[in-house]
Design a protein around this motif. Structure first.
Motif, short mmCIF file in Angstrom:
data_model
loop_
_atom_site.label_atom_id
_atom_site.label_comp_id
_atom_site.label_asym_id
_atom_site.label_seq_id
_atom_site.Cartn_x
_atom_site.Cartn_y
_atom_site.Cartn_z
N GLU A 50 0.76 -1.24 -0.13
CA GLU A 50 -0.06 0.02 0.03
C GLU A 50 0.86 1.11 0.00
N VAL A 51 1.95 1.16 0.70
CA VAL A 51 2.93 2.37 0.86
C VAL A 51 3.49 2.56 -0.41
N SER A 55 3.33 5.92 -2.87
CA SER A 55 4.62 6.41 -3.32
C SER A 55 4.68 6.53 -4.98
#
Length: 245
Positions: A50-51, A55
């Protein structure tokens, strides 16, 4: 493909594969989380992916800003040659590195913008380009040798512009660090030459272009390194010797 997990130590080489943009590979790959407790691994995998996606949204926004800027500059430009250049820059900036590069200029832009993203994540030291002539040659071959969209001289000029961009970046240190690292370069190594995985010579026309660009531009970055073995052709050895002389 390269990890989005920030380790803040630099010393990194991104894995660039032919015919696909670094960002595309980055999005599609699995993320390996070094966690000993396997019961937590699945949760961490979901969070890290998810990060990564968040990003990537930010990376796309950044890249598109350059496309917007080039478009605005093109609209104000009265010189038709420069206007066409800016329009091409805008087109390419809107395409890569979020989508696969297809031409020499697109590939150069994709590699550079990927480098900008890495430098924005990592400590700006020893984040290098890897075997540049190996993954860039297919784009040179298609654009210059096969499709003849640009000349060798134009390809060299674009490469020299790429070299200039690498020299614009620097690492800022605090006073204590700077006292022992005065004028310390950020060491963006660009590797050429050597052998293929089959054991044959790996030198190609991009190898020579890199040597010529280094000779003509002569800036502190990138730092060119050339692999040499008993089968390296004489013309590349001679040119390398001329450049470092």
């Amino acid at each position: 493909a390269f990890s989005l997990i920030c380790v803040k130590v630099g010393h990194m080489i991104k894995n660039v594969k032919n015919n696909a943009s670094p960002i595309k590979i980055w999005l599609g790959g699995d993320v390996c989380v070094p966690i000993a407790d396997r019961t937590k691994c699945r949760t961490m995998m979901i969070l890290v992916k998810e990060v990564n996606m968040i990003s990537m949204d930010g990376a796309e926004v950044l890249c598109n800003r350059y496309a917007v800027l080039a478009t605005e500059m093109a609209e104000k430009e009265t010189n038709q040659k420069r206007k066409a250049e800016l329009e091409e820059i805008a087109r390419i900036a809107a395409k890569v590195p979020m989508n696969p590069a297809e031409t020499w200029q697109e590939a150069l832009q994709a590699v550079w913008m990927t480098q900008v993203l890495i430098l924005g994540e990592q400590m700006n030291y020893a984040d290098s380009f890897g075997r540049f002539d190996q993954y860039m040659y297919p784009y040179y071959k298609k654009t210059v040798e096969e499709d003849k969209e640009i000349t060798r001289e134009q390809a060299l000029e674009l490469l020299e512009c790429f070299f200039v961009k690498t020299a614009e970046w620097t690492q800022l240190y605090d006073y204590n660090s700077a006292s022992v690292q005065v004028a310390f370069p950020i060491t963006q190594n660009l590797l050429i030459g050597g052998q293929t995985k089959e054991g044959t010579d790996a030198c190609n026309e991009v190898t020579m272009l890199c040597l010529e660009a280094e000779e003509q531009v002569g800036l502190i970055q990138p730092e060119i390194a050339m692999r040499i073995w008993k089968g390296t052709p004489t013309k590349y050895l001679r040119k390398a010797a001329e450049v470092v002389r």
